[in-house]
Write an enzyme that holds these catalytic residues in place. Structure first.
Site, PDB file in Angstrom:
ATOM      1  N   ASP A 537       0.837  -1.257   0.344  1.00  0.00           N
ATOM      2  CA  ASP A 537       0.049  -0.069  -0.007  1.00  0.00           C
ATOM      3  C   ASP A 537       0.967   1.080   0.467  1.00  0.00           C
ATOM      4  O   ASP A 537       2.460   1.610   0.021  1.00  0.00           O
ATOM      5  CB  ASP A 537      -0.975  -0.123   1.076  1.00  0.00           C
ATOM      6  CG  ASP A 537      -2.176   1.259   1.216  1.00  0.00           C
ATOM      7  OD1 ASP A 537      -3.218   1.226   0.286  1.00  0.00           O
ATOM      8  OD2 ASP A 537      -1.472   1.988   1.672  1.00  0.00           O
ATOM      9  N   GLU A 539       1.055   5.426   0.579  1.00  0.00           N
ATOM     10  CA  GLU A 539       0.136   6.890   1.522  1.00  0.00           C
ATOM     11  C   GLU A 539       0.992   7.926   0.176  1.00  0.00           C
ATOM     12  O   GLU A 539       2.291   8.003   0.055  1.00  0.00           O
ATOM     13  CB  GLU A 539       0.587   7.423   2.747  1.00  0.00           C
ATOM     14  CG  GLU A 539      -0.236   5.784   3.573  1.00  0.00           C
ATOM     15  CD  GLU A 539      -1.797   6.287   3.336  1.00  0.00           C
ATOM     16  OE1 GLU A 539      -1.896   7.283   2.923  1.00  0.00           O
ATOM     17  OE2 GLU A 539      -1.674   4.770   3.974  1.00  0.00           O
ATOM     18  N   HIS A 678      -4.608   3.310   7.388  1.00  0.00           N
ATOM     19  CA  HIS A 678      -3.777   4.720   6.989  1.00  0.00           C
ATOM     20  C   HIS A 678      -2.663   5.126   7.422  1.00  0.00           C
ATOM     21  O   HIS A 678      -2.235   6.138   7.293  1.00  0.00           O
ATOM     22  CB  HIS A 678      -5.222   6.431   7.484  1.00  0.00           C
ATOM     23  CG  HIS A 678      -6.287   5.625   6.699  1.00  0.00           C
ATOM     24  ND1 HIS A 678      -6.629   6.316   5.451  1.00  0.00           N
ATOM     25  CD2 HIS A 678      -7.830   6.199   7.130  1.00  0.00           C
ATOM     26  CE1 HIS A 678      -7.742   6.418   5.377  1.00  0.00           C
ATOM     27  NE2 HIS A 678      -8.545   5.728   6.738  1.00  0.00           N
ATOM     28  N   ASP A 683      -2.661  -0.962   6.253  1.00  0.00           N
ATOM     29  CA  ASP A 683      -3.255  -1.221   5.670  1.00  0.00           C
ATOM     30  C   ASP A 683      -2.963  -2.298   4.487  1.00  0.00           C
ATOM     31  O   ASP A 683      -3.431  -2.983   3.843  1.00  0.00           O
ATOM     32  CB  ASP A 683      -3.504  -0.006   4.790  1.00  0.00           C
ATOM     33  CG  ASP A 683      -4.739   1.255   4.778  1.00  0.00           C
ATOM     34  OD1 ASP A 683      -5.323   0.995   5.893  1.00  0.00           O
ATOM     35  OD2 ASP A 683      -4.642   2.540   4.209  1.00  0.00           O
TER      36      ASP A 683
END
Length: 723
Positions: A537, A539, A678, A683
């Site tokens: 994942d 960000e 998050h 995640d």
């Protein structure tokens, strides 16, 4: 009929049926009337046609709304309950006595079936727990031995890695993890890990050669065969590696040569080797400098012995003697001071039966050149101390040059004792070469086919402390290259000294990987349960990568053998090289201060690429994350071309009636606790757990392989999204 088509039919169907019924009744009524009556009826209804059409529309809408509610009540809600009941099959529990299936808006019969499904799921879980307890009790002895071995390996002060025959890592200890941390920018996560290939660290041919050597010794009945070699990492570190076999316990009785894997014990000798090289340089300076000083001293002494030497000249020569003595004294003192700092580490050589070396050399030459090779005049009782891999490379390199430059088609190998050493000859007939050519071959880097080495034949000879020369025998009309090699005692042993510190639990092992066989078919046809995955994942600063938004953090975890390896995670903040919008900080919690001084995406992406190599990529809404990675491929020279699976699409395949396929909604349906949302790693770990629960749900629908999963995912509506 697809669910959307069935829902549309439920809304429009009643109006269509009403219209057909009205037309049919009108036609039947008109058939019973006379022409005059039909004309009168038309005159009565004609002006009121709009009113009749409006009445039909109102009635059709009412019936359509009733059909829509009936579809939702009798079809859609039961289908959602069925999907939720299937999710119970992969959940860790069945609600612990609390209802977990939403049945309030369902028919009474569906609610009754849901209650039965929940009770059956709870009973299933109770039976599963009971069976697991009994299996654990029965396997307690085996597990105790397994844990004892793993704890021993974990606490060794030497770096240890255990692999199966495919080179897949099934055990490594914390010491090995620490050692590889110094070799990479990602704490060694992309180099060492369960299920990873050791060939990402070591040359495949080097390991294969060591395994072949061990296999030969096992076939001769050696009790504890071992091999060792020295190699360098991509970071330039010099590693000494000892290899020991792991025998296959399922092999036939008496077949002790059958292997299921091997153990590697590693030692970083970079510093020792540098110290050794520096000491050799100092010794060379001592000998060369002393030779010059001794020459000056000898000349001065000869002059001082002349009886008629005048006093000024005598004093001048005495000053020469004093100065050279002072220079030599200082040089010797410097060498002595350097030699006292630490112990000398020599390049490690392995003990090997000479006949085994020749047997391996013959196969090596024939496999890599078009030449035929044979052996003659072999002393079968000679034991050598050699770096067999480097020596085989030297022989193959010389044979390649003979074949390519002088069209030699056949060579012979000879091995005989030569005093306290042994000579190994590479012999051929005809095609004489010059001494200058032989010297050039000796000093140039070795090449065999497309393979090139940084070493020369001279380097290999110096590594053995031996000698090398070219010689002709005119009587036999043959020429040969001769290697002078060190002998050793005829023995084989492996001494392993290890110190245990404490009895803590092992951390990094999965013995089930011993059963992993060679991967002989394409990934697409392999079962989902058999593949290794990297679940990741990102960000980011925003949602539009094509408009300049950048990655702030990458987090990833690996799935091997159906388990999430939480101790082998990848997590790295990234300096985006631009500002972070204030609106996004409350969501991901990454401030400009956190990314200040962090590496750029150009530094992080190669480490993540190595971490994810040889696996299938998995992400939630993968199109978004993959777009960020793909936009960096041109700048970094990397390509993320492995298969990709998306848990968003797979959830839509496994549970098409569900209203939401957001990550948290899927986790709630599957009974997975939501923690660390998050953050990139949080995640990724949640997505990994979701993916493992989706695999059996896909199997219920007949989706078992990677290709089947990808094809089914591409048919969903969500697959049309692009970034």
């Amino acid at each position: 009929m697809k669910p959307a088509a069935r829902q549309l039919a439920a809304v429009l169907g009643p109006g269509a049926v009403l219209a057909l019924a009205g037309l049919g009744l009108g036609a039947m009524l008109a058939a019973t009337l006379s022409p005059a009556e039909r004309e009168t009826l038309g005159a009565v209804l004609g002006p009121r046609a709009a009113l009749l059409l409006l009445g039909w529309a109102v009635l059709a809408l009412a019936l359509g709304a009733l059909g829509h509610r009936a579809h939702a009540f009798w079809v859609k809600q039961p289908a959602r309950v069925a999907e939720a009941a299937q999710a119970l099959l992969v959940a860790d529990d069945a609600g612990n006595g609390q209802p977990v299936l939403a049945t309030a808006a369902c028919p009474a019969g569906t609610r009754a079936l849901a209650d039965v499904a929940e009770r059956l799921a709870r009973e299933r879980n109770a039976l599963r727990d009971d069976i697991a307890a009994k299996v654990q009790e029965g396997a307690r002895g085996i597990e105790h031995e397994r844990s004892r071995l793993a704890a021993l390996m974990s606490e060794l002060t030497q770096s240890v890695i255990v692999c199966n025959l495919d080179g897949r890592i099934l055990l490594y200890n914390p010491r090995a993890r620490l050692q590889f941390r110094a070799l990479s920018p990602a704490a060694g996560a992309e180099l060492v890990g369960l299920g990873r290939s050791i060939y990402a660290v070591f040359d495949r041919q080097l390991v294969a050669h060591a395994l072949e050597s061990i296999q030969q010794r096992l076939e001769r009945g050696a009790a504890q065969p071992a091999a060792q070699f020295v190699t360098s990492s991509r970071a330039g570190q010099l590693l000494r590696v000892q290899m020991a076999p792991v025998r296959d316990p399922s092999a036939a009785p008496g077949n002790t040569a059958q292997l299921s894997g091997f153990v590697l014990m590693l030692h970083n000798i970079t510093r020792e080797f540098e110290q050794d090289s520096e000491r050799d340089r100092l010794m060379h300076a001592l000998t060369e400098g002393s030779r010059s000083s001794l020459g000056s001293l000898q000349a001065a002494v000869d002059m001082l012995e002349l009886p008629d030497l005048e006093a000024p000249a005598r004093e001048r020569f005495l000053n020469v003697v004093r100065e050279e003595v002072r220079t030599m004294t200082g040089r010797i003192q410097a060498i002595a001071a350097s030699a006292g700092k630490d112990l000398k580490t020599r390049w490690p050589l392995e003990e090997m039966l000479g006949a085994d070396l020749l047997h391996a050399a013959l196969r090596h030459i024939e496999a890599r050149t078009p030449m035929r090779a044979s052996a003659s005049e072999v002393d079968a009782g000679l034991w050598l101390r050699v770096d067999s891999y480097a020596l085989l490379q030297a022989l193959a390199s010389l044979a390649t040059r003979l074949s390519e430059e002088f069209a030699v088609r056949r060579v012979q190998l000879r091995l005989q004792r030569d005093g306290e050493r042994a000579h190994l000859d590479l012999v051929w007939q005809g095609a004489p070469i010059s001494t200058e050519t032989a010297i050039g071959w000796e000093s140039s880097p070795m090449t065999v086919g497309d393979e090139a080495s940084l070493l020369s034949v001279r380097d290999v000879v110096e590594r053995h402390g031996g000698a090398f020369w070219f010689q002709r025998e005119r009587a036999r009309q043959e020429a040969f290259f001769r290697f002078l090699l060190p002998l050793t005692q005829p023995q084989e042993q492996l001494e392993a000294a290890s110190v245990l510190r404490s009895g803590s639990r092992p951390e990094y092992y999965d013995f089930d990987l011993f059963g992993s066989g060679a991967q002989t078919h394409e990934l697409g046809g392999r079962r989902l349960v058999d593949l290794a995955y990297t679940v990741f994942d990102t960000e980011t600063t925003g949602l539009d990568p094509s408009q300049g938004d950048e990655i702030l953090q990458i987090g990833a975890a690996r799935i091997v053998n159906g388990k999430v390896l939480r101790q082998e995670c990848f997590e790295q903040l990234v300096d985006p090289g631009r500002g972070i919008p204030a609106a996004g900080i409350p969501i991901h919690g990454i401030t400009p201060e956190l990314v200040a001084g962090q590496p750029s995406i150009g530094e992080v992406l190669p480490a993540f690429h190595a971490f994810a190599s040889d696996t299938v990529l998995v992400a939630h809404n993968a199109a978004f994350d993959m777009r960020f990675l793909q936009l960096k491929e041109a700048a970094t020279g990397l390509r993320f071309d492995q298969p990709v699976l998306d848990t968003l699409l797979l959830s839509a395949v496994a549970s098409p009636q569900q209203a939401s396929h957001e990550l948290e909604a899927i986790a709630e349906r599957l009974g997975i606790p939501v923690l660390g949302r998050h953050t990139a790693l949080g995640d990724a770990l949640l997505t990994a757990e979701v993916f493992l629960r989706l695999i059996p749900l896909l199997a219920i629908q007949g989706i078992h392989t990677l290709d089947q999963a990808r094809e089914a995912a591409q048919r969903t509506w969500y697959a049309r999204l692009s970034y």
